[in-house]
Design a protein around this motif. Structure first.
Motif, PDB file in Angstrom:
ATOM      1  N   MET A 260       0.867  -1.385   0.543  1.00  0.00           N
ATOM      2  CA  MET A 260       0.569  -0.167  -0.017  1.00  0.00           C
ATOM      3  C   MET A 260       0.725   1.146   0.384  1.00  0.00           C
ATOM      4  O   MET A 260       1.753   0.916   0.455  1.00  0.00           O
ATOM      5  N   ASN A 261       0.581   2.224  -1.322  1.00  0.00           N
ATOM      6  CA  ASN A 261       1.615   3.402  -0.600  1.00  0.00           C
ATOM      7  C   ASN A 261       0.004   4.680  -1.466  1.00  0.00           C
ATOM      8  O   ASN A 261      -0.362   4.327  -1.377  1.00  0.00           O
ATOM      9  N   ILE A 262       0.442   4.964   0.869  1.00  0.00           N
ATOM     10  CA  ILE A 262      -0.630   6.001   1.078  1.00  0.00           C
ATOM     11  C   ILE A 262      -0.173   7.343   0.650  1.00  0.00           C
ATOM     12  O   ILE A 262       1.085   7.569   1.825  1.00  0.00           O
ATOM     13  N   GLN A 263      -0.735   8.104   0.365  1.00  0.00           N
ATOM     14  CA  GLN A 263      -0.379  10.055   0.322  1.00  0.00           C
ATOM     15  C   GLN A 263      -1.053  10.549   0.753  1.00  0.00           C
ATOM     16  O   GLN A 263      -2.436  10.083   0.415  1.00  0.00           O
ATOM     17  N   ILE A 264      -1.370  11.080   1.967  1.00  0.00           N
ATOM     18  CA  ILE A 264      -2.127  12.609   2.130  1.00  0.00           C
ATOM     19  C   ILE A 264      -1.932  13.707   2.097  1.00  0.00           C
ATOM     20  O   ILE A 264      -0.647  13.885   2.815  1.00  0.00           O
ATOM     21  N   PHE A 265      -2.729  14.069   1.493  1.00  0.00           N
ATOM     22  CA  PHE A 265      -2.695  16.016   1.002  1.00  0.00           C
ATOM     23  C   PHE A 265      -3.667  16.241   1.669  1.00  0.00           C
ATOM     24  O   PHE A 265      -4.575  16.016   2.265  1.00  0.00           O
ATOM     25  N   GLY A 266      -3.289  17.023   2.500  1.00  0.00           N
ATOM     26  CA  GLY A 266      -3.405  18.723   3.595  1.00  0.00           C
ATOM     27  C   GLY A 266      -3.103  19.695   4.346  1.00  0.00           C
ATOM     28  O   GLY A 266      -2.233  19.600   3.530  1.00  0.00           O
ATOM     29  N   THR A 267      -3.636  20.197   4.918  1.00  0.00           N
ATOM     30  CA  THR A 267      -1.909  21.155   5.821  1.00  0.00           C
ATOM     31  C   THR A 267      -1.852  20.810   6.882  1.00  0.00           C
ATOM     32  O   THR A 267      -3.197  20.067   7.991  1.00  0.00           O
ATOM     33  N   LYS A 268      -1.008  21.153   7.801  1.00  0.00           N
ATOM     34  CA  LYS A 268      -0.127  21.593   9.181  1.00  0.00           C
ATOM     35  C   LYS A 268      -1.927  21.226  10.382  1.00  0.00           C
ATOM     36  O   LYS A 268      -1.243  20.943  11.558  1.00  0.00           O
ATOM     37  N   LYS A 269      -2.400  21.975   9.963  1.00  0.00           N
ATOM     38  CA  LYS A 269      -3.051  22.771  10.836  1.00  0.00           C
ATOM     39  C   LYS A 269      -5.236  21.954  10.279  1.00  0.00           C
ATOM     40  O   LYS A 269      -5.722  22.474  11.796  1.00  0.00           O
ATOM     41  N   CYS A 270      -5.235  21.543   9.607  1.00  0.00           N
ATOM     42  CA  CYS A 270      -6.750  20.956   9.591  1.00  0.00           C
ATOM     43  C   CYS A 270      -6.589  19.926  10.557  1.00  0.00           C
ATOM     44  O   CYS A 270      -5.483  18.036  10.634  1.00  0.00           O
ATOM     45  N   PHE A 271      -7.527  19.760  10.987  1.00  0.00           N
ATOM     46  CA  PHE A 271      -7.922  18.726  11.718  1.00  0.00           C
ATOM     47  C   PHE A 271      -8.207  17.343  11.283  1.00  0.00           C
ATOM     48  O   PHE A 271      -7.587  16.322  12.070  1.00  0.00           O
ATOM     49  N   ASP A 272      -8.744  17.155  10.651  1.00  0.00           N
ATOM     50  CA  ASP A 272      -9.224  15.659   9.662  1.00  0.00           C
ATOM     51  C   ASP A 272      -7.483  15.482   9.306  1.00  0.00           C
ATOM     52  O   ASP A 272      -8.007  14.131   9.535  1.00  0.00           O
ATOM     53  N   THR A 273      -7.041  15.815   8.511  1.00  0.00           N
ATOM     54  CA  THR A 273      -5.816  15.329   8.293  1.00  0.00           C
ATOM     55  C   THR A 273      -4.852  15.305   9.721  1.00  0.00           C
ATOM     56  O   THR A 273      -4.490  13.858   9.105  1.00  0.00           O
ATOM     57  N   LYS A 274      -4.846  15.408  10.307  1.00  0.00           N
ATOM     58  CA  LYS A 274      -4.230  15.308  11.612  1.00  0.00           C
ATOM     59  C   LYS A 274      -4.757  13.788  12.054  1.00  0.00           C
ATOM     60  O   LYS A 274      -4.040  12.808  12.076  1.00  0.00           O
ATOM     61  N   LYS A 275      -5.875  13.169  11.948  1.00  0.00           N
ATOM     62  CA  LYS A 275      -6.756  12.646  12.379  1.00  0.00           C
ATOM     63  C   LYS A 275      -6.487  11.234  11.346  1.00  0.00           C
ATOM     64  O   LYS A 275      -6.074  10.224  11.764  1.00  0.00           O
ATOM     65  N   ALA A 276      -6.347  11.385   9.931  1.00  0.00           N
ATOM     66  CA  ALA A 276      -5.697  10.388   8.944  1.00  0.00           C
ATOM     67  C   ALA A 276      -4.567  10.636   8.941  1.00  0.00           C
ATOM     68  O   ALA A 276      -4.453   8.621   9.426  1.00  0.00           O
ATOM     69  N   ILE A 277      -4.021  10.662   9.359  1.00  0.00           N
ATOM     70  CA  ILE A 277      -2.291  10.458   9.491  1.00  0.00           C
ATOM     71  C   ILE A 277      -2.096   9.664  10.854  1.00  0.00           C
ATOM     72  O   ILE A 277      -2.003   8.549  10.968  1.00  0.00           O
ATOM     73  N   ARG A 278      -3.341   9.799  11.710  1.00  0.00           N
ATOM     74  CA  ARG A 278      -3.060   9.182  13.106  1.00  0.00           C
ATOM     75  C   ARG A 278      -3.642   7.694  12.881  1.00  0.00           C
ATOM     76  O   ARG A 278      -2.945   6.658  12.841  1.00  0.00           O
ATOM     77  N   TYR A 279      -4.589   7.763  11.903  1.00  0.00           N
ATOM     78  CA  TYR A 279      -5.091   6.354  11.128  1.00  0.00           C
ATOM     79  C   TYR A 279      -4.700   5.381  11.127  1.00  0.00           C
ATOM     80  O   TYR A 279      -4.210   3.953  11.530  1.00  0.00           O
ATOM     81  N   PHE A 280      -3.875   5.542  10.440  1.00  0.00           N
ATOM     82  CA  PHE A 280      -2.943   4.947   9.277  1.00  0.00           C
ATOM     83  C   PHE A 280      -1.256   4.876  10.216  1.00  0.00           C
ATOM     84  O   PHE A 280      -0.700   3.570  10.433  1.00  0.00           O
ATOM     85  N   LYS A 281      -0.809   5.409  10.984  1.00  0.00           N
ATOM     86  CA  LYS A 281       0.169   5.677  11.781  1.00  0.00           C
ATOM     87  C   LYS A 281      -0.173   4.074  13.146  1.00  0.00           C
ATOM     88  O   LYS A 281      -0.078   3.702  13.448  1.00  0.00           O
ATOM     89  N   GLU A 282      -1.381   4.233  13.575  1.00  0.00           N
ATOM     90  CA  GLU A 282      -2.000   3.306  14.548  1.00  0.00           C
ATOM     91  C   GLU A 282      -2.626   2.265  13.916  1.00  0.00           C
ATOM     92  O   GLU A 282      -1.848   0.905  14.607  1.00  0.00           O
ATOM     93  N   ARG A 283      -2.479   1.820  13.016  1.00  0.00           N
ATOM     94  CA  ARG A 283      -2.358   0.450  12.099  1.00  0.00           C
ATOM     95  C   ARG A 283      -0.871   0.456  11.072  1.00  0.00           C
ATOM     96  O   ARG A 283      -0.509  -1.068  10.811  1.00  0.00           O
ATOM     97  N   GLY A 284       0.164   1.295  11.424  1.00  0.00           N
ATOM     98  CA  GLY A 284       1.562   0.385  11.073  1.00  0.00           C
ATOM     99  C   GLY A 284       1.753   0.648   9.626  1.00  0.00           C
ATOM    100  O   GLY A 284       2.630   0.214   9.106  1.00  0.00           O
TER     101      GLY A 284
END
Length: 113
Positions: A1-25
Motif C-alpha cells: 500500500m502506498n498512501i499519500q495524504i494531501f492536506g495542511t498541518k492545521k487541518c484537524f481531519d488531516t491530523k486524524k487521517a495521519i493518526r489512523y494510518f500510523k496506529e495501524r503501522g
C-alpha cells in the motif's frame, strides 16, 4: 500500500487521517498543500477516483471570491483555476494508487488494507 495524504498541518481531519494510518503501522507520505500542491496529473487521478472536480471544492473555504469565480468559469478552465488556488480544496485527500477519498473516511480506508 502506498498512501499519500494531501492536506495542511492545521487541518484537524488531516491530523486524524495521519493518526489512523500510523496506529495501524501503515507508512504514509504527507504532502502539505501550503508548501507543495497537487500536480496536474495527481489532480486528474483524484478527480477520476472521487467522481468529479466539484467534489474536491470546499464550499466553506474562506476565499469566497475564488469560490464565486469557480461557479461561473467554463468547465475547461476550472481545473487550472483549482491548481492555482489549492487552498479551497477539501482536506485531507487520501490517495492509494488509483483510489482516493476526501475528508476523514476510515470506513473506506479499511477496505484498502
Amino acid at each position: 500500500m502506498n498512501i499519500q495524504i494531501f492536506g495542511t498541518k492545521k487541518c484537524f481531519d488531516t491530523k486524524k487521517a495521519i493518526r489512523y494510518f500510523k496506529e495501524r503501522g501503515i507508512k504514509t507520505q504527507f504532502i502539505d498543500l501550503k508548501e507543495k500542491g497537487l500536480s496536474k496529473g495527481e489532480l486528474t487521478s483524484i478527480k477520476q477516483a472521487i467522481g468529479g472536480l466539484d467534489n474536491l471544492i470546499d464550499t466553506n473555504a474562506k476565499d469566497k471570491d475564488t469560490l464565486a469565480l469557480l461557479q461561473y468559469i467554463v468547465p475547461e478552465n476550472k481545473e487550472e483555476k483549482l491548481l492555482e488556488n489549492q487552498h479551497i480544496l477539501k482536506t485531507p485527500i487520501v490517495r492509494n494508487g488509483k483510489k482516493a477519498t476526501i475528508g476523514y473516511a476510515p470506513d473506506t480506508w479499511k477496505t484498502w488494507e
